[in-house]
Design an enzyme around this catalytic site. Structure first.
Site, PDB file in Angstrom:
ATOM      1  N   HIS A 408     -14.397  10.878  16.266  1.00  0.00           N
ATOM      2  CA  HIS A 408     -14.658   9.857  17.281  1.00  0.00           C
ATOM      3  C   HIS A 408     -16.008   9.190  17.069  1.00  0.00           C
ATOM      4  CE1 HIS A 408     -16.440   8.454  21.085  1.00  0.00           C
ATOM      5  NE2 HIS A 408     -15.241   7.970  21.291  1.00  0.00           N
ATOM      6  N   CYS A 728      -4.512   1.392   7.136  1.00  0.00           N
ATOM      7  CA  CYS A 728      -5.762   1.426   7.896  1.00  0.00           C
ATOM      8  C   CYS A 728      -6.461   2.739   7.575  1.00  0.00           C
ATOM      9  CB  CYS A 728      -5.507   1.296   9.400  1.00  0.00           C
ATOM     10  SG  CYS A 728      -4.367   2.501  10.101  1.00  0.00           S
TER      11      CYS A 728
END
Length: 783
Positions: A408, A728
């Site tokens: 994250h 991606c």
């Protein structure tokens, strides 16, 4: 008297703001001088007065302490961090011992009395704020390092707060800052006393984008009540972005509605009080469009007056706009420093987000500590999750102990444009608050201190960022066969990314960050349990539309929420709804979770249907698909949802689990319209390595031949079936050779972080030309 006394202002005694101009900064500090300049120029600045820096130095002289203070300050500058703290305590004690000489307290009380409204029964409520010499200047801001006090009433209270401001000149952070900048002259401080307006809404306005320095963009942040909650980061403000390059003044281009659980307002006695906000006000838009444009127009007038971009603090009281502070913008774009470097490297980790910055450290242990982070500090934490985003938006850089290149902290730092280093192991113990460090997100190193480049000076509050030079891009991007898409999760990044030339759409709109931010850190299932499903749909639809709208008609592929239990247990109410798993990376997540707990997915689809009604460029993508039966069941849920009733909704899936290599033809037959290769998850599952493990980071390699082989097979199957295939991941951004492999395999598009788009576009162009050249040479050789 010691040398170094500031020049006397053009007035005698204690000047009012009406008597001051910008040229008086050497005597009253930048903050006071700017306020006087603006008020004298007719801007709506509340009245006030200033206790000049000369009064502070005269006080030390009168007490016979000036030389002792100067000598102790020299020792503090040269001391270690541990020794400096003791010096600073002694300095503050000396200042308080000096107090104020005879006559000065009466002069301050008289100046305060002159601010009183003759019709009022009591003296005014004022703010008493430090205005150190050199503060709020173009090269040194000292932002937040000296004391400020609000809600002060009464002459005696004002006198006491002025002395407190004097003592703050020798706070540990302020002295460390001067030491890091080589500021070894005798410090002095003035104090501004200014009537407080009873703000019902307040905030800040940057007349150039603080992220990029773009002078055609104005950014306004707004909160309910007084502005200290936005400056201190206590709540999530509304963010409005305006364009200035069109006719007719600034025009609103994008907005993001924040979430506030409280506001700070003036109580009946003038003191600040915190008022809790109900759900309706907490999520309401703070300013009307007309008010947003009024703030921007006024701030731009301030910038025009000074001839350079400004950071303006403003407030509305009874519908009247007031300006309460202005300072030069010292961040971003052409004004950013280049070439900063640190001293001894004390930490090494995984390079997570490129760029290099110097700034003071702030060690935080949990998201609730985020209010302690001042704008421009380096956030140091064990790890981050979506609950950390409000603090991360104010940080100059991010350093974490845990995590890998796809954790994250890494993803959020890249999207926010912050240098980031993760997986350092012991950052929170090696580094300490106030320590000035240089973070290099490209090398993964953190060094003590920072060398100043000759051309400019790095700024730790807010910090100046030296980003790696972007690849040169042509004025008009060349036409490519391979599309260049961007990965997004933050609404505030959408308008800027959409405006960049050569961007073909959003290949990955991450739901996790978007959803948790829109819901104010509350777990989605907790909202449902509270009976607030409508709020869920409304908030998510608003957030998604803020990203989809700027790209319309270019495609935006929204990846539905891929809840992992370890990340989302930390959300409000998360412990009641998340299982405890030993390995959540391959646990209860993705498509399978929708079948066991369809309630969140159902509301998510309802929000997407609302957005698709206005923006048919929105597509939906399912994450972490393991088997055909779960994919078919999820597609059935979509069919039975409001989104399923919309015509032309493209249905994509992520190719992350290795079983996709064998089942892709079945998936397309089931109704899949597009495939996006999630190389981060695919790599960890092909190689059997946790992508967030710093211990095993040497094994994690997207360019491993087994991973590349799997990607080539997925692309080949997609081409054979006529289905677009995107990728991606980080490899195209960091390895030009990886782009060559993708182009030769026939990839349809590549989706990367916005900061890498130009470099990847250039690499794609080179790869496509190489393929054409090789084909031509092969054809010539065959003749």
């Amino acid at each position: 008297m010691s040398a170094g006394a500031p020049p006397t202002v053009r007035t005698t005694g204690i000047p009012t703001l009406d008597e001051l101009h910008a040229s008086d900064a050497p005597a009253v500090g930048g903050k006071a001088a700017h306020l006087g300049e603006l008020r004298s120029a007719g801007f709506p600045v509340p009245p006030g007065f200033v206790v000049p820096a000369a009064a502070f130095l005269d006080t030390l002289d009168a007490a016979g302490l000036r030389d002792e203070v100067a000598e102790e300050h020299r020792r503090a500058l040269a001391a270690s961090d541990a020794g400096r703290a003791g010096c600073c305590e002694r300095l503050a004690a000396l200042v308080r011992r000096a107090g104020m000489p005879e006559g000065l307290p009466d002069a301050v009380r008289a100046a305060y009395g002159a601010l009183a409204d003759p019709d009022a029964g009591a003296g005014p409520v004022v703010a008493v704020r430090s205005s150190a010499l050199g503060e709020d200047a173009e090269e040194t801001s000292f932002a937040g390092m000296n004391a400020s006090f609000t809600g002060v009433r009464g002459g005696d209270a004002v006198v006491a707060r002025v002395v407190d401001c004097w003592a703050s000149l020798f706070g540990a952070r302020a002295v460390a800052y001067r030491a890091s900048r080589g500021l070894d002259t005798e410090p002095a401080i003035a104090v501004v006393v200014q009537v407080m307006v009873p703000a019902d809404r307040a905030g800040v306005c940057f007349t150039a984008d603080p992220r990029t320095g773009d002078r055609t963009t104005v950014v306004v942040e707004a909160v309910l009540g007084q502005g200290e909650t936005v400056v201190g980061g206590a709540v999530e403000p509304d963010t409005y972005e305006l364009a200035t390059d069109g006719p007719g003044g600034p025009q609103l281009r994008a907005m993001r509605i924040g979430r506030q659980d409280h506001e700070v307002v003036a109580g009946p006695d003038g003191r600040d009080r915190t008022v809790a906000l109900g759900p309706e006000r907490a999520g309401a838009q703070v300013l009307t469009v007309a008010e947003i444009e009024d703030v921007a127009t006024t701030a731009l007038a301030v910038a025009a007056h000074y001839g350079r971009p400004q950071d303006v603090e403003w407030a509305f009281a009874d519908e009247k706009l007031w300006l309460v502070q202005a300072r030069p913008v010292t961040t971003g774009g052409a004004d950013a420093a280049a070439g900063v470097s640190g001293g001894e490297v004390v930490l090494r980790g995984i390079p997570a987000s490129p760029g290099r910055v110097t700034g003071p450290v702030r060690v935080l242990r949990q998201p609730s500590d985020g209010v302690r982070l001042a704008a421009g500090e380096v956030l140091v934490a064990p790890l981050t999750n979506p609950d950390w985003l409000p603090a991360m938006r104010r940080a100059a850089a991010v350093v974490t102990e845990a995590g890998g290149a796809t954790c994250h902290a890494a993803i959020a730092a890249r999207e926010l444009g912050l240098p980031g280093v993760v997986g350092t192991g012991d950052a929170t113990t090696v580094l300490h608050d106030g320590q000035v460090v240089t973070v290099d997100g490209s090398s993964g190193e953190v060094a003590v201190g920072g060398d100043v480049a000759p051309a400019a000076t790095p700024e730790p509050g807010p910090a100046r960022v030296a980003a790696p030079p972007p690849a040169a891009a042509p004025a008009a991007p060349e036409s490519l066969a391979t599309k260049v898409m961007v990965n997004l999760a933050q609404p505030e990044a959408a308008a800027q990314a959409a405006a960049r030339p050569g961007i073909d759409g959003v290949g990955l709109l991450r739901a996790e960050f978007l959803l948790t931010s829109a819901l104010g850190g509350v777990h989605p299932k907790e909202l449902i349990a509270r009976g607030e499903s409508d709020r869920f749909v409304d908030a998510l639809a608003t957030a998604v539309e803020s990203i989809v709208a700027p790209f319309d008609p270019r495609p935006v592929v929204y990846r539905t929420t891929d809840l992992r239990s370890n990340e989302f247990r930390g959300l409000q109410g998360g412990e009641a709804h998340e299982p405890v798993e030993n390995n959540p990376m391959i646990g209860f997540r993705g498509a399978f979770r929708y079948l066991r707990e369809p309630e969140v997915f159902t509301l998510e689809l309802a929000a997407l249907a609302r957005v698709h009604e206005r923006h048919p460029n929105l597509a939906v993508m399912l994450p972490f698909v393991r088997t055909r039966w779960e994919l078919e069941a999820c597609l059935d849920l979509i069919d039975r949802s409001p989104l399923g009733g919309r015509r032309g909704v493209a249905r994509w899936m992520m190719a992350e689990v290795p079983s996709v290599v064998y089942r892709l033809e079945q998936y397309v037959a089931a109704g899949i319209d597009g495939v996006s290769i999630g190389s981060n998850d695919l790599t960890q599952l092909v190689l059997g390595v946790d992508r967030d493990s710093q211990l095993c980071s040497a094994v994690y390699d997207e360019a491993d031949e087994a991973v590349v082989h799997a990607i080539e097979r997925i692309i080949a199957t997609g081409r054979r079936l006529g289905v677009p295939v995107s990728l991606c991941g980080q490899a195209p951004s960091t390895r030009p050779a990886y782009v060559d492999v993708l182009v030769r395999a026939g990839i349809t598009s590549v989706s990367v972080d916005p900061s890498a788009a130009d470099a990847v576009r250039a690499a794609l162009g080179r790869a496509e030309r190489r393929v054409l050249l090789d084909a031509a040479l092969a054809d010539r050789g065959a003749r």
